[in-house]
Structure formats: C-alpha cells, structure tokens
Design a protein around this motif. Structure first.
Motif, PDB file in Angstrom:
ATOM      1  N   VAL A  58       8.771  -6.429  -3.301  1.00 33.35           N
ATOM      2  CA  VAL A  58       7.508  -6.678  -4.211  1.00 33.35           C
ATOM      3  C   VAL A  58       8.387  -7.205  -5.577  1.00 33.35           C
ATOM      4  N   ARG A  59       9.419  -6.914  -5.830  1.00 33.80           N
ATOM      5  CA  ARG A  59       9.922  -7.402  -6.799  1.00 33.80           C
ATOM      6  C   ARG A  59      10.612  -8.942  -6.674  1.00 33.80           C
ATOM      7  N   HIS A  60      11.018  -8.805  -5.493  1.00 31.61           N
ATOM      8  CA  HIS A  60      11.330 -10.212  -4.855  1.00 31.61           C
ATOM      9  C   HIS A  60      10.227 -11.221  -4.697  1.00 31.61           C
TER      10      HIS A  60
ATOM     11  N   PRO B 192       0.877  -1.272  -0.120  1.00 38.99           N
ATOM     12  CA  PRO B 192      -0.162  -0.205  -0.148  1.00 38.99           C
ATOM     13  C   PRO B 192       0.941   1.346   0.031  1.00 38.99           C
ATOM     14  N   PRO B 193       0.375   2.478  -0.431  1.00 41.32           N
ATOM     15  CA  PRO B 193      -0.919   2.537  -1.140  1.00 41.32           C
ATOM     16  C   PRO B 193      -1.271   2.170  -2.430  1.00 41.32           C
ATOM     17  N   VAL B 194      -0.200   2.379  -3.356  1.00 41.48           N
ATOM     18  CA  VAL B 194      -0.373   1.868  -4.805  1.00 41.48           C
ATOM     19  C   VAL B 194       0.358   0.690  -5.303  1.00 41.48           C
ATOM     20  N   ASN B 195       0.793  -0.233  -4.450  1.00 37.66           N
ATOM     21  CA  ASN B 195       1.461  -1.502  -4.860  1.00 37.66           C
ATOM     22  C   ASN B 195       2.813  -1.310  -5.632  1.00 37.66           C
TER      23      ASN B 195
ATOM     24  N   LEU C 192       1.130   2.469 -13.719  1.00 41.92           N
ATOM     25  CA  LEU C 192       2.029   3.776 -14.083  1.00 41.92           C
ATOM     26  C   LEU C 192       3.589   3.352 -14.122  1.00 41.92           C
ATOM     27  N   GLY C 193       4.209   3.854 -14.933  1.00 38.47           N
ATOM     28  CA  GLY C 193       5.672   3.843 -15.021  1.00 38.47           C
ATOM     29  C   GLY C 193       6.055   2.103 -15.230  1.00 38.47           C
ATOM     30  N   GLY C 194       6.777   1.710 -13.877  1.00 40.36           N
ATOM     31  CA  GLY C 194       7.319   0.330 -13.851  1.00 40.36           C
ATOM     32  C   GLY C 194       6.024  -0.610 -13.941  1.00 40.36           C
ATOM     33  N   GLY C 195       5.133  -0.054 -13.363  1.00 36.10           N
ATOM     34  CA  GLY C 195       3.483  -0.775 -13.314  1.00 36.10           C
ATOM     35  C   GLY C 195       3.139  -1.197 -14.613  1.00 36.10           C
TER      36      GLY C 195
ATOM     37  N   PRO D 267      16.842  -6.756  -9.833  1.00 39.66           N
ATOM     38  CA  PRO D 267      16.646  -5.843 -10.746  1.00 39.66           C
ATOM     39  C   PRO D 267      15.255  -6.138 -11.502  1.00 39.66           C
ATOM     40  N   LEU D 268      14.809  -5.211 -12.219  1.00 39.42           N
ATOM     41  CA  LEU D 268      13.312  -5.338 -12.523  1.00 39.42           C
ATOM     42  C   LEU D 268      13.373  -6.131 -14.012  1.00 39.42           C
ATOM     43  N   VAL D 269      14.301  -5.692 -14.895  1.00 41.56           N
ATOM     44  CA  VAL D 269      14.166  -5.943 -16.262  1.00 41.56           C
ATOM     45  C   VAL D 269      14.502  -7.502 -16.592  1.00 41.56           C
TER      46      VAL D 269
ATOM     47  N   CYS E 109      -0.584  -1.145 -10.134  1.00 40.39           N
ATOM     48  CA  CYS E 109       0.798  -0.821  -9.641  1.00 40.39           C
ATOM     49  C   CYS E 109       1.211   0.421 -10.018  1.00 40.39           C
ATOM     50  N   GLY E 110       1.472   1.151  -9.043  1.00 41.39           N
ATOM     51  CA  GLY E 110       2.209   2.796  -9.299  1.00 41.39           C
ATOM     52  C   GLY E 110       3.486   3.174  -9.877  1.00 41.39           C
ATOM     53  N   GLY E 111       4.204   1.885  -9.989  1.00 41.16           N
ATOM     54  CA  GLY E 111       5.668   1.898 -10.745  1.00 41.16           C
ATOM     55  C   GLY E 111       6.670   2.038  -9.554  1.00 41.16           C
ATOM     56  N   ALA E 112       7.855   2.696  -9.811  1.00 41.91           N
ATOM     57  CA  ALA E 112       8.736   2.471  -8.735  1.00 41.91           C
ATOM     58  C   ALA E 112       8.265   3.085  -7.367  1.00 41.91           C
ATOM     59  N   ASP E 113       9.054   2.463  -6.568  1.00 41.45           N
ATOM     60  CA  ASP E 113       8.428   2.766  -5.057  1.00 41.45           C
ATOM     61  C   ASP E 113       9.196   4.164  -4.680  1.00 41.45           C
ATOM     62  N   ILE E 114       8.560   5.174  -4.670  1.00 37.30           N
ATOM     63  CA  ILE E 114       9.355   6.556  -4.354  1.00 37.30           C
ATOM     64  C   ILE E 114      10.098   6.702  -3.090  1.00 37.30           C
ATOM     65  N   ARG E 115       9.421   5.831  -2.182  1.00 35.24           N
ATOM     66  CA  ARG E 115      10.071   5.777  -0.953  1.00 35.24           C
ATOM     67  C   ARG E 115      11.462   5.412  -0.755  1.00 35.24           C
TER      68      ARG E 115
HETATM   69  C1  LIG Z   1      15.406  -1.555  -9.754  1.00 36.56           C
HETATM   70  C2  LIG Z   1      14.449  -0.497  -9.205  1.00 36.56           C
HETATM   71  C3  LIG Z   1      13.137  -0.802  -9.643  1.00 36.56           C
HETATM   72  C4  LIG Z   1      12.584   0.253 -10.582  1.00 36.56           C
HETATM   73  C5  LIG Z   1      11.204   0.141 -11.254  1.00 36.56           C
HETATM   74  C6  LIG Z   1      11.148   0.558 -12.547  1.00 36.56           C
HETATM   75  C7  LIG Z   1      11.238   1.861 -12.594  1.00 36.56           C
HETATM   76  C8  LIG Z   1      10.343   2.451 -12.932  1.00 36.56           C
HETATM   77  C9  LIG Z   1      10.118   4.130 -13.006  1.00 36.56           C
HETATM   78  C10 LIG Z   1       8.760   4.432 -12.664  1.00 36.56           C
HETATM   79  O1  LIG Z   1       8.088   3.713 -12.222  1.00 36.56           O
HETATM   80  S1  LIG Z   1       8.716   6.187 -12.215  1.00 36.56           S
HETATM   81  C11 LIG Z   1       6.986   6.226 -12.189  1.00 36.56           C
HETATM   82  C12 LIG Z   1       6.729   6.183 -10.792  1.00 36.56           C
HETATM   83  N1  LIG Z   1       5.274   6.462 -10.585  1.00 36.56           N
HETATM   84  C13 LIG Z   1       4.909   7.584 -10.486  1.00 36.56           C
HETATM   85  O2  LIG Z   1       5.272   8.595 -10.775  1.00 36.56           O
HETATM   86  C14 LIG Z   1       3.421   7.696  -9.974  1.00 36.56           C
HETATM   87  C15 LIG Z   1       3.447   9.031  -8.780  1.00 36.56           C
HETATM   88  N2  LIG Z   1       1.941   8.925  -8.301  1.00 36.56           N
HETATM   89  C16 LIG Z   1       0.963   9.637  -8.963  1.00 36.56           C
HETATM   90  O3  LIG Z   1       0.890   9.790 -10.058  1.00 36.56           O
HETATM   91  C17 LIG Z   1      -0.421   9.496  -7.785  1.00 36.56           C
HETATM   92  O4  LIG Z   1       0.083   9.606  -6.732  1.00 36.56           O
HETATM   93  C18 LIG Z   1      -1.307   8.440  -8.225  1.00 36.56           C
HETATM   94  C19 LIG Z   1      -0.607   7.031  -8.312  1.00 36.56           C
HETATM   95  C20 LIG Z   1      -1.802   8.533  -9.603  1.00 36.56           C
HETATM   96  C21 LIG Z   1      -2.604   8.346  -7.146  1.00 36.56           C
HETATM   97  O5  LIG Z   1      -2.907   9.722  -7.415  1.00 36.56           O
HETATM   98  P1  LIG Z   1      -3.924  10.143  -6.193  1.00 36.56           P
HETATM   99  O6  LIG Z   1      -4.259  11.833  -6.491  1.00 36.56           O
HETATM  100  O7  LIG Z   1      -5.049   9.043  -6.102  1.00 36.56           O
HETATM  101  O8  LIG Z   1      -3.315   9.856  -4.885  1.00 36.56           O
HETATM  102  P2  LIG Z   1      -1.859  10.752  -4.158  1.00 36.56           P
HETATM  103  O9  LIG Z   1      -2.233  11.511  -2.921  1.00 36.56           O
HETATM  104  O10 LIG Z   1      -0.976  11.335  -5.091  1.00 36.56           O
HETATM  105  O11 LIG Z   1      -1.293   9.412  -3.771  1.00 36.56           O
HETATM  106  C22 LIG Z   1      -1.591   8.526  -2.766  1.00 36.56           C
HETATM  107  C23 LIG Z   1      -0.626   7.812  -1.910  1.00 36.56           C
HETATM  108  O12 LIG Z   1       0.270   7.010  -2.847  1.00 36.56           O
HETATM  109  C24 LIG Z   1       1.523   7.392  -2.621  1.00 36.56           C
HETATM  110  N3  LIG Z   1       2.446   6.991  -3.986  1.00 36.56           N
HETATM  111  C25 LIG Z   1       1.995   7.419  -5.048  1.00 36.56           C
HETATM  112  N4  LIG Z   1       2.669   6.956  -5.948  1.00 36.56           N
HETATM  113  C26 LIG Z   1       3.592   6.326  -5.311  1.00 36.56           C
HETATM  114  C27 LIG Z   1       4.791   5.715  -5.680  1.00 36.56           C
HETATM  115  N5  LIG Z   1       5.337   5.461  -7.011  1.00 36.56           N
HETATM  116  N6  LIG Z   1       5.302   5.062  -4.617  1.00 36.56           N
HETATM  117  C28 LIG Z   1       5.035   5.026  -3.308  1.00 36.56           C
HETATM  118  N7  LIG Z   1       4.209   5.846  -3.084  1.00 36.56           N
HETATM  119  C29 LIG Z   1       3.255   6.195  -3.927  1.00 36.56           C
HETATM  120  C30 LIG Z   1       1.660   8.866  -2.416  1.00 36.56           C
HETATM  121  O13 LIG Z   1       2.720   9.155  -1.824  1.00 36.56           O
HETATM  122  C31 LIG Z   1       0.465   8.896  -1.505  1.00 36.56           C
HETATM  123  O14 LIG Z   1       0.703   8.317  -0.257  1.00 36.56           O
HETATM  124  P3  LIG Z   1       0.424   9.108   1.186  1.00 36.56           P
HETATM  125  O15 LIG Z   1       1.048   8.616   2.258  1.00 36.56           O
HETATM  126  O16 LIG Z   1      -1.090   9.265   1.087  1.00 36.56           O
HETATM  127  O17 LIG Z   1       0.777  10.689   0.905  1.00 36.56           O
END
Ligand SMILES: CCCCCC/C=C/CC(=O)SCCNC(=O)CCNC(=O)[C@H](O)C(C)(C)COP(=O)(O)OP(=O)(O)OC[C@H]1O[C@@H](n2cnc3c(N)ncnc32)[C@H](O)[C@@H]1OP(=O)(O)O
Length: 636
Positions: free
Chosen positions: A28-30, A19-22, A98-101, A74-76, A58-64
């Motif tokens: 998770v990758r593991h 949570p919140p966006v898997n 989104l993104g990696g998701g 690794p993901l690839v 899945c919201g992609g890479a975990d920004i945390r």
């Molecule tokens: C080997 C390394 C592995 C790499 C994996 C491959 C790499 C890929 C690159 C990417 O994936 S880059 C893209 C990353 N993802 C994003 O940019 C998505 C960003 N998030 C959003 O656009 C929005 O949050 C949303 C998912 C569309 C949801 O929007 P909504 O308005 O409904 O809610 P929010 O208030 O924005 O978010 C809710 C909650 O979720 C947390 N969150 C969102 N995205 C992520 C994330 N990617 N990782 C971790 N957490 C995420 C956000 O911080 C909010 O949390 P809170 O605690 O409620 O504040």
C-alpha cells in the motif's frame, strides 16, 4: 493495493485497496508513493483525493506484517512528500482513520469525514507511540493539551468531536469521497502554506508599513473624498513611533499639508525624546509623511488607525484594496469592531487581521492580535511577530465585540455603575478614573449603536431597564452634559484643565446622583467593600469564563496577561482568572449565585456554565481548565 483514477477531468482519486481496513502494508505504501508521483507530475491533475475502499479509510499499520522484517518504502518521507506537494490533497475519511491511517490524513491539506467515521492514535494500546508525525502534527493542529489527551489515551473520537477540535474541515452524511472531490475542486486556487500542519507558519518580514488615522472631526469630510481626510491621530502617532524605533520604514498618512506638518513635528518630537532616553540616535530617516494614498502602493503592511466607526473603516479598506499591492497585509487598530466585517469589504480577507493597540500606543505594552475567521495563519503569525518586534506583549484572541479585554470590561463597569446607583459614592473609584481616562463618549457611542440609549429610546418606558435587563442611565446623563472625561476636563471627576490628570471629586456629580435617586425613589445604603469587590471582580472573571467557553481566548493565562498589561490589574493578584482561582472557584460560584438571585435582571451575574463545570470537577488549578473546555479556536 491502491487504485489511481482521474475523476472530474482534473482530480486524481487514490483509493487504498487492502481489505479489510486498508492498512498500510508495504504494498500500500508503495502504491501511494507511485500514485502521488503520477498525480503531482500530471499537468491535467489540479487536486488529489485519498480514500479507502469499502467504507474504511485506513486502519493504520498492517498488523499482519508485524511478525516479519520491515520491508517496502518507509512511511515518514512518503507522508512528508504528500504534505509538501504543490497540489491540494483531501482525505475522504469513512469508517476508520487510526494510527498510521490518521497520520496519513494529517498530512493531507484538508480532511472530510463521514458522520460515522472514527479517528484516533491507538498506538499506546499496543505499547508504542505514534511515530509517523502524529505527535508533532496533532498538537500543531489542535493544541498541546487536547493532542496529548488523544495520544496518551489512544481514544477513538467521533467525526463530530474531530470537527469540534479542528481536526477535520467538514463532516458529511453523504459519500465522503464524492464530497471530497467537490471540495478538492474548490481548493485548487487556495494557498496551501497554512494547510501544511507540520510546517510552522512563517511570518512575513515587514520592512515597510503605513499608518493611517482619521480624526473624528474629519468624519464629514471623509464622506466626500477619502483621499483628502486621513489624519494622524493619537493612536496613529504612537504606532508610527513604535514602528520607526525598531527599524521599519513608515509612511504616515495625513489629510492636508497643515495637519501633515503638525503630525510630522509630533512624531519626530516623540522619536527624538525616546531616542534620547535610550541613548541612541533617532531613526528619522525611516519616516515619510504624505497626503497621498497612492504613496502606499508598495508598502508590505498597512495599519489603519482611523476613528472607531465601522462605516468609515470599511471605506478606508475598500480604498486601500484599490491602491495597495495584492499581497499587502491590512491590519485594523480597533478596540472592538468586527474584524471579519472589515475583511469582507477587501479583495483579500485572508490578509486582514486586527491589531488592538492600547493608548498611548508607544508606551502601553499590550497588543491584542485579533484573528478573524478568514485571517490566514501567515497573516496572524506576521501580526504576532511584528508585535514582538515592536516590543509588545502579544495575545492572539478571537473576533467578537470587544474581543477579550473590552468584552470583560462591560460587566465590570456595569456593576460599578449599578453600585453607584444603589449606594454610597465613596467606594474605590478605579473604574470611574479609568473611564475618564479612556473617554466616556467611547462607551456612549457603543451603547447608542446597540440601541441601549439615544434619541429613539424612551428612558421611562420602562425606566432603568433596556432590552429586557437592568440598565443604569447615569453614564448617559454624564455624557449628555458634555462630560467625556479627562479630555474635556470633566467626567466622573473634575480636572484642573482639559487633558489634566489630577482628578478631584465633583459636587455636580453628587447632585446629579442625589436628583436621580430621588426621582426613582432609590434609598442609598452603605455597600461593603466586600460586596463592591465581589460584584465587580467576580462579574469580570465570570465573563472571562464565557470567553474561554466561546473560544475567544485560548487559555485563562492569556486573559490574565491582557488584564495585567492592558488594564492595570494589580500584578500581585495575577489577573482576574488567577484571582478567581485564588479566592476559590466554589466561593466565586456561590457569591455569583447569591448576587444573581438578588439581581435576576443582570445576566452577567449568572454563573457561566464553565465555572459551574470546573467547580463540579473539584476546582482544578488554572493550568488545567483548558481540559474542561469543549470549544477550541483552531487559530489560537
Ligand atoms: C514502515 C512500517 C509502516 C508503519 C505504519 C505506521 C505505523 C503506525 C502504527 C499504527 O498504525 S498502530 C495502529 C494500528 N491499528 C490499530 O491498532 C487498529 C486495530 N484495529 C481495530 O481497532 C479494529 O479492528 C477496527 C479497525 C476499529 C475495526 O473494528 P471492528 O470491530 O469493526 O472489526 P474487527 O473485527 O476488530 O476487525 C475487522 C478485521 O480487520 C482486521 N484488522 C483490523 N485492524 C487491522 C490492521 N491494522 N491491520 C490488518 N488488519 C486489521 C481484523 O484483524 C479483522 O480481520 P478478520 O480477518 O476479520 O479477523
């Protein structure tokens, strides 16, 4: 970080739980890697579904994890392994991918999206580019320009747009996970090769082919016994020559020994002349001639080139299904019949494709490869690659009556005929010469089949109108006199002999026109060259715009290639679509509006919505038109 369970006794359900966006944290990758290992190694599991907990895929890479050092698998390689696996994997997309998701969804073999789901590659908005295969897989799935737009803008798209673009296979209002499980069960027996987006579909190597034709005269015989009537007609002979001269073994099918001998001599003569011209020895040892369909049991591919008659072609395909190996590809050489209807009577619809050769097949460069909705990517790739080997200019087109070239011909010929009706006979005669060459009976039969003419149609009720639009019966009148063009020595022109090419104006046609005009009270008037060119060519291009809208051709350049190589369009004009852009789209639109106003009962003159849209967008150059087309055929 991912839950693994077996549902419906044979589907492995992998639920991402972060949570919140898997997002794809290291844990998770593991967990995905472990779960996939279990699923692929467990013999009870026949298919896999990947979904996310709490309504989010899945919201992609975990920004945390962005701040810390990179850890975990690794993901690839993980994504590549999912795609390469031998069990179908279905992504059940709810919430966001989104993104990696999104890249995770792209390696699944099928994607089911909830109607409220959103998908995208938002990496650019973070100052990075998708790096887990999205930049390679997405263009392969939806074409370069649509993919580039999504990658460079980072725009989120709706499930509905994803469906239109060909990214997802189904959109549902119900629980996407449940729908995906049912979908996965149905996918179990289906081949996976064409569903692996990153792996370019490899064409099969064709070593042996059969060519079969049936002469028109044999049609009646055919109703009793198919095996007795195949006959190597003009198209079949040309195709056999094309195949043999590039080293493919050919079995040519004939109906009886006498015809077999004639066909054999003609093909051998053609090959010998061809070899002499090219200074090589003729590959006669590659040819076999037969009157038995049983001899086709081991060929890799059959090119059916029988008379253009749907019922007949269907029977041929039914018969071939019984005789040939299950993996044999079936190609139909048709100039406009429904390839999918033919596929439907076989035991292998995914192995059926159209190969529209142009006559004479050993001379004309163009080949339309007609992709039916059920033709597999491998089948299409094989037909394209075979065409390349045969030295053809290949264009992949969608399946609709007349495909691209002949569908566009209809409004073009209609205009020429209406001009003939209205005005002076002395205008440029390209259309009529061409019709004489192709055979006037071909179009006549199509019009009869579509109920536009024939004994059931009352020509006077109302006169010169059919099916709610303007109709000119003059071509029917010419055909009714047995004038079918060059092959009968008479058509729109007269020729010195049957099959002659030296066209001379025929006073009988002039008399026919005068009688016709006086019957209907038509006052002939002079028609300017400009009007002739505009009405014929703008109607032609207008249908080209509709073909693009319908997703029957992938790009305007493909239409131009078809017209340059298959229909003798003047090279220096670049093809009908390029010509329209050179004239100026505003001008084309304005003239079509003008002519449609003058002839409201001619729908082909009504400007197509795409033409209007392009003009409204400032008339972009040809190479940018695709960006304004909504419907994209995922096969093309
Ligand atoms: C080997 C390394 C592995 C790499 C994996 C491959 C790499 C890929 C690159 C990417 O994936 S880059 C893209 C990353 N993802 C994003 O940019 C998505 C960003 N998030 C959003 O656009 C929005 O949050 C949303 C998912 C569309 C949801 O929007 P909504 O308005 O409904 O809610 P929010 O208030 O924005 O978010 C809710 C909650 O979720 C947390 N969150 C969102 N995205 C992520 C994330 N990617 N990782 C971790 N957490 C995420 C956000 O911080 C909010 O949390 P809170 O605690 O409620 O504040």
């Amino acid at each position: 970080m991912a839950r693994y369970e077996l549902v419906k006794r044979s589907v492995a359900l992998i639920t991402l739980t972060n949570p919140p966006v898997n997002a794809l944290s290291s844990a998770v990758r593991h967990a995905i890697a472990k779960s996939m290992e279990c699923a692929l190694s467990d013999p009870k599991v026949t298919a896999v579904v990947i979904c996310g907990e709490n309504g989010s895929f899945c919201g992609g890479a975990d920004i945390r994890e962005f701040a810390g050092p990179l850890k975990g698998p690794p993901l690839v390689p993980l994504l590549d392994a999912i795609e390469a696996g031998e069990k179908p994997v279905v992504a059940a997309i709810e919430g966001v991918a989104l993104g990696g998701g999104f890249e995770l969804a792209l390696v699944c073999h099928y994607r089911i999206a909830h109607s409220k789901a959103r998908l995208g590659l938002p990496e650019v908005t973070l100052g990075i580019l998708p790096a887990a295969g999205g930049t390679q897989r997405l263009p392969r799935l939806i074409g370069i320009s649509a993919a580039l737009e999504l990658i460079t803008t980072g725009r989120h798209i709706s499930a509905q747009e994803a469906l239109k673009l060909g990214i997802v296979d189904q959109v549902t209002e119900q629980n996407a996970c449940e729908v995906a499980v049912e979908f996965a069960l149905r996918a179990v027996a289906k081949p996976l090769l064409s569903r692996r987006v990153s792996m370019p579909c490899k064409p099969r190597e064709i070593r042996s082919a059969a060519v079969m034709g049936i002469k028109r005269e044999c049609l009646h015989g055919h109703e009793q016994d198919l095996g007795m009537v195949p006959s190597l007609g003009t198209m079949g002979r040309g195709i056999a020559v094309c195949l043999a001269r590039v080293g493919i073994s050919v079995i040519a099918v004939e109906s009886e020994n006498k015809l077999l001998e004639t066909g054999r001599q003609m093909v051998i003569g053609m090959l010998e002349r061809d070899a002499k011209r090219r200074g090589v020895s003729a590959s006669l040892n590659l040819l076999k001639f037969t009157i038995s369909l049983q001899d086709l049991k081991d060929v890799n591919l059959v090119i059916e080139a029988v008379f253009e008659d749907m019922a007949l072609k269907k029977r041929v395909f039914q018969e071939l299904s019984k005789v040939c190996r299950p993996a044999t590809l079936f190609c139909t050489n048709t100039s406009g019949l429904d390839v999918d209807a033919l596929a439907g009577v076989t035991d292998r619809p995914h192995l059926v494709v159209g190969m529209h050769f142009f006559s004479p097949a050993h001379v004309m460069k163009l080949l339309e490869v007609v992709c039916g909705p059920r033709s597999s990517s491998e089948t299409i790739a094989t037909a394209m690659s075979l065409g390349k080997r045969m030295g053809k200019v290949r264009v992949a087109v969608g399946n609709c009556p007349g495909f691209v070239g002949n569908r566009m011909l209809k409004p073009y010929i209609d205009q020429a005929t209406f001009l003939l009706e209205e005005g002076d006979f002395g205008f440029a005669m390209g259309v009529f010469r061409m019709s004489d060459l192709a055979g006037l009976d071909v179009g006549w039969r199509v019009w009869k089949e579509s109920g536009l003419t024939g004994s059931d149609v009352d020509p006077e009720n109302p006169p010169r109108r059919r099916q709610g639009r303007r109709y000119c019966p003059i071509p029917d009148m010419v055909c009714e006199k047995g004038r079918f063009g060059q092959k009968t020595g008479r058509g729109w022109y007269m020729y010195d002999k049957r099959g002659g090419t030296n066209a001379k104006p025929d006073p009988l046609i002039q008399i026919l026109l005068e009688t016709y005009r006086s019957k209907y009270g038509i006052q002939p008037h002079n028609i300017s060259n400009q009007e002739i060119i505009e009405r014929c060519l703008f109607a032609l291009a207008n249908e080209g715009f509709r073909i693009l809208e319908d997703g029957i051709a992938a790009r305007p350049e493909d239409i131009d290639v078809i017209y340059l190589f298959g229909y003798g369009f003047p090279r220096h004009r670049g093809g009908p679509m390029f010509y329209a852009s050179m004239v100026g789209l505003e001008r084309v639109l304005e003239r079509l509006e003008h002519y449609h106003q003058a002839h409201p009962d001619v729908p082909h003159l009504k400007p197509s919505p795409l033409l209007k849209k392009l003009v409204a967008c400032g008339s972009p150059p040809v190479q940018k038109w695709r960006e304004h087309i909504k419907t994209m055929h995922s096969h093309l």
